[in-house]
Structures are given as structure tokens and as C-alpha cells.
Motif scaffolding. Structure first.
Motif, PDB file in Angstrom:
ATOM      1  N   THR A  22       0.850  -1.285  -0.090  1.00 43.45           N
ATOM      2  CA  THR A  22       0.028  -0.023  -0.070  1.00 43.45           C
ATOM      3  C   THR A  22       0.878   1.166  -0.099  1.00 43.45           C
ATOM      4  N   THR A  23       0.323   2.429  -0.500  1.00 45.66           N
ATOM      5  CA  THR A  23       0.935   3.690  -0.463  1.00 45.66           C
ATOM      6  C   THR A  23       0.183   4.813   0.059  1.00 45.66           C
ATOM      7  N   ALA A  24       0.811   5.536   1.064  1.00 45.96           N
ATOM      8  CA  ALA A  24       0.017   6.558   1.810  1.00 45.96           C
ATOM      9  C   ALA A  24       0.551   7.729   1.444  1.00 45.96           C
ATOM     10  N   SER A  25      -0.092   8.771   1.087  1.00 50.30           N
ATOM     11  CA  SER A  25       0.367  10.021   0.780  1.00 50.30           C
ATOM     12  C   SER A  25       0.290  10.844   2.048  1.00 50.30           C
ATOM     13  N   ALA A  26       1.572  11.524   2.086  1.00 48.61           N
ATOM     14  CA  ALA A  26       1.750  12.909   3.241  1.00 48.61           C
ATOM     15  C   ALA A  26       0.992  14.148   2.801  1.00 48.61           C
ATOM     16  N   THR A  27       1.028  14.776   3.729  1.00 45.03           N
ATOM     17  CA  THR A  27       0.216  16.108   3.578  1.00 45.03           C
ATOM     18  C   THR A  27       1.421  16.989   2.557  1.00 45.03           C
ATOM     19  N   PRO A  28       0.798  17.425   1.378  1.00 39.86           N
ATOM     20  CA  PRO A  28       1.974  18.410   0.767  1.00 39.86           C
ATOM     21  C   PRO A  28       2.085  19.684   1.707  1.00 39.86           C
ATOM     22  N   THR A  29       3.373  20.260   1.463  1.00 45.85           N
ATOM     23  CA  THR A  29       3.796  21.418   1.833  1.00 45.85           C
ATOM     24  C   THR A  29       3.196  22.753   1.034  1.00 45.85           C
ATOM     25  N   VAL A  30       2.604  23.550   1.888  1.00 44.65           N
ATOM     26  CA  VAL A  30       2.157  24.723   1.089  1.00 44.65           C
ATOM     27  C   VAL A  30       3.034  25.941   1.713  1.00 44.65           C
ATOM     28  N   GLU A  31       3.480  26.635   0.735  1.00 45.31           N
ATOM     29  CA  GLU A  31       4.152  27.833   0.897  1.00 45.31           C
ATOM     30  C   GLU A  31       3.658  29.003   0.427  1.00 45.31           C
ATOM     31  N   LEU A  32       3.767  30.236   1.323  1.00 42.85           N
ATOM     32  CA  LEU A  32       3.527  31.489   0.803  1.00 42.85           C
ATOM     33  C   LEU A  32       4.441  32.466   1.326  1.00 42.85           C
ATOM     34  N   ASP A  33       4.235  33.447   0.401  1.00 47.84           N
ATOM     35  CA  ASP A  33       5.161  34.633   0.472  1.00 47.84           C
ATOM     36  C   ASP A  33       4.328  35.776   1.187  1.00 47.84           C
ATOM     37  N   MET A  34       4.864  36.382   2.159  1.00 48.60           N
ATOM     38  CA  MET A  34       4.108  37.390   2.972  1.00 48.60           C
ATOM     39  C   MET A  34       5.055  38.537   2.940  1.00 48.60           C
ATOM     40  N   ALA A  35       4.378  39.795   2.754  1.00 47.91           N
ATOM     41  CA  ALA A  35       5.114  41.103   2.688  1.00 47.91           C
ATOM     42  C   ALA A  35       4.874  41.657   3.993  1.00 47.91           C
ATOM     43  N   SER A  36       5.816  42.170   4.864  1.00 48.71           N
ATOM     44  CA  SER A  36       5.356  42.922   6.005  1.00 48.71           C
ATOM     45  C   SER A  36       5.586  44.497   5.832  1.00 48.71           C
ATOM     46  N   THR A  37       4.660  45.270   6.550  1.00 51.17           N
ATOM     47  CA  THR A  37       4.715  46.505   6.611  1.00 51.17           C
ATOM     48  C   THR A  37       5.919  46.968   7.651  1.00 51.17           C
ATOM     49  N   PHE A  38       6.175  46.137   8.468  1.00 51.01           N
ATOM     50  CA  PHE A  38       7.026  46.516   9.701  1.00 51.01           C
ATOM     51  C   PHE A  38       8.059  45.673   9.717  1.00 51.01           C
ATOM     52  N   PRO A  39       9.384  46.252   9.857  1.00 54.72           N
ATOM     53  CA  PRO A  39      10.700  45.633  10.036  1.00 54.72           C
ATOM     54  C   PRO A  39      10.729  44.780  11.206  1.00 54.72           C
ATOM     55  N   THR A  40      11.601  43.662  11.033  1.00 54.27           N
ATOM     56  CA  THR A  40      11.501  42.486  12.003  1.00 54.27           C
ATOM     57  C   THR A  40      12.421  43.205  13.003  1.00 54.27           C
ATOM     58  N   SER A  41      13.000  44.248  13.146  1.00 53.73           N
ATOM     59  CA  SER A  41      13.883  44.952  14.164  1.00 53.73           C
ATOM     60  C   SER A  41      13.155  45.812  15.087  1.00 53.73           C
ATOM     61  N   MET A  42      11.611  45.862  14.694  1.00 51.81           N
ATOM     62  CA  MET A  42      10.712  46.903  15.216  1.00 51.81           C
ATOM     63  C   MET A  42      10.296  46.065  16.554  1.00 51.81           C
ATOM     64  N   PRO A  43      10.220  46.452  18.008  1.00 48.61           N
ATOM     65  CA  PRO A  43       9.704  45.550  18.994  1.00 48.61           C
ATOM     66  C   PRO A  43       8.321  45.517  18.588  1.00 48.61           C
ATOM     67  N   ILE A  44       7.726  44.409  19.079  1.00 44.41           N
ATOM     68  CA  ILE A  44       6.280  43.994  18.825  1.00 44.41           C
ATOM     69  C   ILE A  44       5.647  43.726  17.380  1.00 44.41           C
ATOM     70  N   LEU A  45       5.527  44.912  16.701  1.00 46.83           N
ATOM     71  CA  LEU A  45       4.864  44.890  15.392  1.00 46.83           C
ATOM     72  C   LEU A  45       5.693  44.152  14.579  1.00 46.83           C
ATOM     73  N   GLY A  46       7.087  44.437  14.663  1.00 43.12           N
ATOM     74  CA  GLY A  46       8.105  43.506  13.705  1.00 43.12           C
ATOM     75  C   GLY A  46       8.241  42.040  14.233  1.00 43.12           C
ATOM     76  N   THR A  47       8.522  41.837  15.693  1.00 42.02           N
ATOM     77  CA  THR A  47       8.683  40.697  15.882  1.00 42.02           C
ATOM     78  C   THR A  47       7.443  39.497  16.063  1.00 42.02           C
ATOM     79  N   ALA A  48       6.327  40.336  15.991  1.00 37.92           N
ATOM     80  CA  ALA A  48       5.059  39.631  15.833  1.00 37.92           C
ATOM     81  C   ALA A  48       5.160  38.801  14.682  1.00 37.92           C
TER      82      ALA A  48
END
Length: 349
Positions: A22-48
Motif C-alpha cells: 500500500t502507498t500513503a500520501s503525506a500532506t503536501p507542503t504549502v508555502e506562501l510569501d508574505m510582505a510585512s509593513t513593519f521591519p523585524t527589528s521593530m519591537p512588538i509589530l516587527g517581531t510579531a
């Protein structure tokens, strides 16, 4: 949506006593690109945004991966929600106010001048009809919105000099966001809506005289205290501020129910963390800036009254000229009117 880019088929061969493999199929990986309005260096909004993608990857066991991109890498930061609506990107981390160029009513799902506290805002959104209205409106533009962040009251502005009356505001060039910007314009302020990474340079080169952005811990990181010394509270324009994860509607509809549930749950976790972190991080930033010479000021009651009067007049005009704004504002106002009895009897005011 990048489906199956890293998907595999897990084959298990069972060969014993004449059994067929028998053969079982694993769940395929879904990938999305997300644009952020806030830089990751910014506390709270960026790190979120980073916290969000990590939670989703962990909860999905790596079958749903969101690639978060710094502001201006996929699209210009202020254009992120528009880019989702136009099909240029799959997802964005931003606020509804960045989409208000399509319809001013979207501002109501971001922040409202003289608006509710965080708890009341969430109550209207989830149990007062706010989210249904928001999703109906976003769907018309091919966007699915998931409430995914919230912060407590913001500061309401950095100024080069003390503001003693509304007359002192006339002619000031100031970065301001959302519906609050319309209020400031009514009082003679020339406003611009700039992305966070552009604000300090605009003040330093003389393009702006003053600015507001967000919470003290974030304003501190952006360096406003280097050039402006009068810091005003309370944030009458944003007593609570909502942020969303925006996903192209066709992409969202193609996702499995399991992945959709994971996204909604992860966003709920991020809201909780941002609310708690937002409340915990501000006093220390304020103390540090005071030690550097920043003057903390609270708006005089007379100025707050004039600001609120201007807002109520703007809201009436918007409702008269925009059917969507009228519907959303009516829902919001009715909920707040009914909420008053609970607020009056249950909270220390």
C-alpha cells in the motif's frame, strides 16, 4: 500559493503473507510569501510577524510555511494590502488603514479616534458584527483578512515645541495615520502617511515638523527622541489598534480546513501576546526617554474636546457620503452604546 514544492509521497510497502503493498500520501507542503509593513527589528509589530510564521510552521508540523519578507522587498510597504488585492503577492502583515485608499470604511477595522479599549474593540469585532462586515468588504477585493494583532493605546505625537492650544497645530507638517489624520487636517495640520522606516529621515531633512507612530517602545527604536523632545499622550486617535494577516481569497479558499484553522489559531495567540507585551514594555521606554531629556506631556482637556468634536463631525460626513462607512459606523456605534451599561457599572473610571 506554492503547493507541493516540497511535498513528498511516503510509500510504505507491506509484504507479508501475500498482502498487497500500500502507498500513503503525506500532506503536501504549502508555502506562501508574505510582505510585512513593519521591519523585524521593530519591537512588538516587527517581531510579531516572525512569531506568527514560527507558530504556523510548528503547529502545522512544517506543512504550512509562510516566508516573511522585510518591508519594501516584495512591494513598497504602504502598498502591501493593495498588492494582495491586485494578485501581486499572496499575503501581507499590515493594518486595514493601509487599504483605506480603496474605501475609507476600512479605517474602522484598524483604529478609531476616541475609540474603544482593546477588550471592547475585540468584542465588537467578534461578537458585534465587525468581523462579518470587514470580511464582506475585503472579499469584494479578493482578500481574506484574519485579525492577527492588537496593541494598547499609542502615543499621539512628537513635536518640536509644547502645544498649548489647537492654534499651535496650524501649519504643522506631520506624519499621521488613518482617521486621526483627518482630524488633524481639520485643525490645520498638513499630514502625510509614511511607512515607519521613512519617518525619521523626513523629520531630519525638514520634510516633516512632527510625527506620530505607535507605542513608546517602538517610537524609541525609530529614534524620534533624537530630533523631537515633546511627546504627547494619550493616543486619542488610536486607543486600540488592530492588525491583520491578509491572504489572497483564492489562495485562502484552496487551503485545507486544517491549515485555515492553524492560521486562525496562531493569529489568536499573536493577538494575546501583543496585548500583554504592549502593556508590559512601555513604562521602561518612557523612563529611558525622560532620562534623555524627552518631555512627556498629556493633552489639555480643552484640546481633547476640540479633537473629539472634529472627529464626530468627520464621522457624520463620512457616513453621509459613503454607504459602507455608514453601515460599519452604525454597527460600531450601536455596539458601543449598548456596551456603556456594562462599562459604567463594571469598570473603575
Amino acid at each position: 500559493m506554492k503547493t507541493g514544492l516540497r511535498s513528498t509521497l511516503a510509500a510504505v510497502a507491506v509484504a507479508c503473507s501475500g498482502l498487497v503493498g500500500t502507498t500513503a500520501s503525506a500532506t503536501p507542503t504549502v508555502e506562501l510569501d508574505m510582505a510585512s509593513t513593519f521591519p523585524t527589528s521593530m519591537p512588538i509589530l516587527g517581531t510579531a510577524s516572525q512569531d506568527l510564521v514560527q507558530r504556523i510552521a510548528t503547529m502545522s508540523d512544517g506543512t504550512l510555511v509562510i516566508h516573511s519578507h522585510e518591508p519594501n522587498t516584495l512591494v513598497p510597504a504602504p502598498d502591501s494590502v493593495n498588492a494582495v488585492a491586485d494578485g501581486r503577492i499572496e499575503a501581507a502583515w499590515a493594518g486595514a488603514g493601509w487599504f483605506a485608499g480603496r474605501d475609507t470604511a476600512f479605517n474602522m477595522f484598524s483604529s478609531v479616534p476616541f475609540g474603544p479599549s482593546m477588550g471592547e474593540y475585540l468584542a465588537w469585532l467578534y461578537y458585534g458584527g465587525g468581523l462579518e462586515l470587514a470580511r464582506e468588504m475585503f472579499a469584494e477585493h479578493g482578500v481574506y483578512n484574519i485579525p492577527c494583532g492588537m496593541i494598547p493605546p499609542e502615543a499621539s505625537g512628537w513635536f518640536p515645541e509644547e502645544i498649548r492650544s489647537v492654534q499651535d497645530l496650524k501649519g504643522i507638517r506631520m506624519r499621521f495615520f488613518g482617521l486621526g489624520a483627518q482630524v488633524m487636517q481639520r485643525l490645520g495640520v498638513e499630514t502625510q502617511q509614511l511607512a515607519p522606516g521613512e519617518i525619521l529621515a523626513a523629520v531630519e531633512n525638514g520634510e516633516l515638523d512632527a510625527t506620530e507612530f505607535s507605542l513608546p517602545s517602538m517610537d524609541q527604536r525609530l529614534g524620534f527622541s533624537k530630533v523631537l523632545k515633546y511627546y504627547y499622550f494619550p493616543g486619542w486617535h488610536q486607543q486600540a489598534t488592530l492588525f491583520d494577516l491578509y491572504i489572497a481569497l483564492d489562495v485562502w479558499n484552496e487551503m485545507s480546513e486544517s491549515h485555515q484553522t492553524i492560521v486562525e489559531t496562531a493569529c489568536g495567540d499573536v493577538i494575546r501576546d501583543m496585548m500583554a507585551k504592549g502593556e508590559a514594555m512601555q513604562w521602561s521606554a518612557m523612563q529611558e526617554m525622560q532620562a534623555e531629556g524627552v518631555e512627556l506631556r498629556r493633552w489639555p482637556a480643552s484640546i481633547l474636546v476640540e479633537l473629539e468634536d472634529a472627529w464626530l463631525d468627520i464621522a457624520r460626513n463620512e457616513a453621509a457620503n459613503n454607504p459602507n462607512f455608514a453601515r460599519v459606523y452604525a454597527s460600531y456605534s450601536d455596539f458601543r452604546e449598548n456596551y456603556k451599561i456594562w462599562k459604567h457599572f463594571s469598570f473603575l473610571e
